[in-house]
Structure formats: structure tokens, C-alpha cells
Design an enzyme around this catalytic site. Structure first.
Site, PDB file in Angstrom:
ATOM      1  CG  ASP A   5      13.737  18.367  49.727  1.00  0.00           C
ATOM      2  OD1 ASP A   5      14.035  19.399  50.238  1.00  0.00           O
ATOM      3  OD2 ASP A   5      13.276  18.113  48.797  1.00  0.00           O
ATOM      4  CB  VAL A   6      15.927  21.881  53.638  1.00  0.00           C
ATOM      5  CG1 VAL A   6      17.080  21.541  54.507  1.00  0.00           C
ATOM      6  CG2 VAL A   6      16.435  22.444  52.265  1.00  0.00           C
ATOM      7  CB  VAL A  34      32.397  29.327  47.835  1.00  0.00           C
ATOM      8  CG1 VAL A  34      33.280  28.348  48.831  1.00  0.00           C
ATOM      9  CG2 VAL A  34      31.753  30.648  48.703  1.00  0.00           C
ATOM     10  CG  ASN A  84      25.867  25.412  53.953  1.00  0.00           C
ATOM     11  OD1 ASN A  84      26.202  26.383  53.609  1.00  0.00           O
ATOM     12  ND2 ASN A  84      25.897  24.403  53.284  1.00  0.00           N
ATOM     13  CE1 TYR A 111      22.202  30.960  45.081  1.00  0.00           C
ATOM     14  CE2 TYR A 111      23.126  33.159  44.767  1.00  0.00           C
ATOM     15  CZ  TYR A 111      23.034  31.861  45.431  1.00  0.00           C
ATOM     16  OH  TYR A 111      24.122  31.996  46.185  1.00  0.00           O
ATOM     17  CG  ASP A 138      23.096  17.357  51.504  1.00  0.00           C
ATOM     18  OD1 ASP A 138      22.617  17.444  50.047  1.00  0.00           O
ATOM     19  OD2 ASP A 138      24.373  18.366  51.344  1.00  0.00           O
ATOM     20  CB  SER A 174      24.492  34.723  47.964  1.00  0.00           C
ATOM     21  OG  SER A 174      25.310  35.143  47.060  1.00  0.00           O
TER      22      SER A 174
END
Length: 273
Positions: A75-76, A206, A102, A173, A37, A155
Site C-alpha cells: 500500500d503506497v 482514460v 501512478n 480527488y 500495487d 489529472s
């Protein structure tokens, strides 16, 4: 015995929310976990993001299930750093069998946002980060030659244009989550000869800190038409992380051994409206 005994799962965004829930659910089925994360704030995100303490709590909960876990703050968006973290964890835990890409952000509601930077940050985390995650985990999966399973978190907005706002956050997004579907389909074709299955999952709202926070709540209160567009078909305002985790646990198990290339909604009927 669990359905995932002896398997290693790489999970991004694992410090809290859906990522933590996925880590615990897969650990309950016997998997060992590579949990990563960012654990710091991104400037364009107005709600509080994860912390090192959050990631430490995920580690504690997985270890309480008597499973091994390797965690790292990364950091991805940083391809080389993510690959280095995964390579180190593979030495410790063994080859990757499962990838859950994710990690994601939803920075709607910031005051006076830099729309260009916001759009870039959303797409880089939610789409480029997914590409990085798969490419960090897949090499050991292929080398191990026993197949595997990948689930990319999209999503309900990755299947719908509902909620478009013309902003860097809203457009970024929706576009990034649609892009995840494109990655899933091309990855499914690329990796099928290696018996690696790839699917995407599409939750509605969620009950996590990314959704339940004062910033997003104010944004929805100020834009009631947007809230109406995002309502579910079933009479629930949102679902729980475990609802998504249970679907993920099925997708990565042998129960779904011939399921690949699908977009699986866990959305309380949102897509059926």
C-alpha cells in the site's frame, strides 16, 4: 536498442490500467521494472480494485519482453513498507533511475459514503502515496549519481476545478491531484542539483477499470451536468492508456533531458476549453 536500456523504473499502481501500460511501454524501451500495487480493496472505493492476479499478469507481460521485473503487493500509504520493498528490489535490479508515482483512486459513486473517510482515503492514496513513492525511490537515485527522471500522475482535474461536487470523493480527488502539482514543483527544485528531472502528467479520462466500471457510469448517468463538465475538446470520450504511456516514455527519456517542472496535459484538449 531502446531509449531506456540499463535503467530501472519504479512504478506504483502497476497491476493494471495506466500502471501496467507504463510498465510494458518502458520495458519495450529496455527498462527493468519495480512494479508495486495494493492488490486489495479499500473500503471507501466502490468499484473493484486490483488483484494479485492482475499484478501477476503485468509481470508476465514484462518478462515476455525479456526484461527483469520485481513485483510486490504494498500500500503506497505505508511509507515504511514501501521503502522496504524498494530497497529489496534495488538489491535485485540495481538503483532506481525512473519513478512513476501512478497509484490513485477515484471513489465517486459509492452509495451512502462516509464523506470524511472517503476524503481522507483519496488524499492519502493520491497525494501522500506520491510523496511516499518518491521518498522510497530517490535515495538510490541520488546515491547512484547519474541523474534520473520522475513523473507524477495528476489529472486534467489537477489543473481545473471542473466537476466539483462538494463530496469527499470529488473534492478529495481534485484537491489531491492539484496537490500533486505542488509536490512536483517542490521536488523539481529539490532534485535539480542531482540532475533529476520531475514533471507531472495530466490525463483526461482514460479507458481503465478506474474509469470504465458500472459504479462510475451510474454516477455519471445520475449526474448528467457533471458528465458535460468533464467532456474533452476533441471528439473522443476518453483516451487509451498507451496515449499516456507514450508521453511518459518521452518524459523519462533523454529526448526530454532538459524538461523539468512542467505540467504536461494528455487530455484531448480538456484544458483548452
Amino acid at each position: 536498442m531502446g531509449k531506456l536500456d540499463g535503467r530501472v523504473a519504479l512504478i506504483t499502481g502497476a497491476a493494471r490500467g495506466q500502471g501496467r501500460s507504463h510498465a510494458i511501454r518502458l520495458a519495450q524501451e529496455g527498462a527493468d521494472i519495480i512494479a508495486v500495487d495494493i492488490c486489495k480493496q479499500i473500503d471507501t472505493v466502490a468499484y473493484p480494485m486490483s488483484t494479485p492476479d492482475d499484478l501477476a499478469e503485468t509481470v508476465e507481460e514484462v518478462e515476455a519482453l525479456d526484461r527483469r521485473i520485481a513485483s510486490a503487493i504494498v500500500d503506497v500509504r505505508d511509507h515504511d513498507a514501501l521503502c522496504a520493498v524498494v530497497d529489496k528490489a534495488v538489491v535485485e535490479l540495481g538503483p532506481v533511475d525512473i519513478i512513476l508515482a501512478n497509484a490513485g483512486i477515484a471513489p465517486q459513486g459509492a452509495e451512502n459514503p462516509d464523506e470524511v473517510k472517503t476524503f481522507r482515503d483519496v488524499v492519502e492514496v493520491n497525494l501522500f502515496g506520491v510523496w511516499n513513492t518518491v521518498h522510497a525511490g530517490v535515495p538510490s537515485m541520488i546515491d547512484n549519481a547519474r541523474g534520473g527522471a520522475i513523473v507524477l500522475t495528476s489529472s486534467s482535474q489537477g489543473l481545473s476545478g471542473a466537476g466539483g461536487t462538494g463530496t469527499g470523493a470529488g473534492d478529495g480527488y481534485a484537491a489531491s491531484k492539484h496537490g500533486v502539482v505542488g509536490l512536483m514543483r517542490t521536488f523539481a527544485n529539490w532534485l535539480a542539483p542531482h540532475s533529476i528531472r520531475v514533471n507531472s502528467i495530466h490525463p483526461t479520462g482514460v479507458n481503465t477499470p478506474m474509469v470504465v466500471n458500472p459504479v462510475l457510469q451510474k454516477y455519471l448517468d445520475d449526474n448528467p451536468a457533471l458528465g458535460g463538465a468533464l467532456q474533452n475538446l476533441l471528439p473522443v470520450p476518453m483516451i487509451e492508456p498507451i496515449d499516456v504511456s507514450n508521453a511518459v516514455a518521452w518524459l523519462v527519456s533523454d529526448d526530454a533531458r532538459y524538461v523539468t517542472g512542467v505540467t504536461l496535459p494528455v487530455d484531448a484538449g480538456f484544458a483548452a476549453k
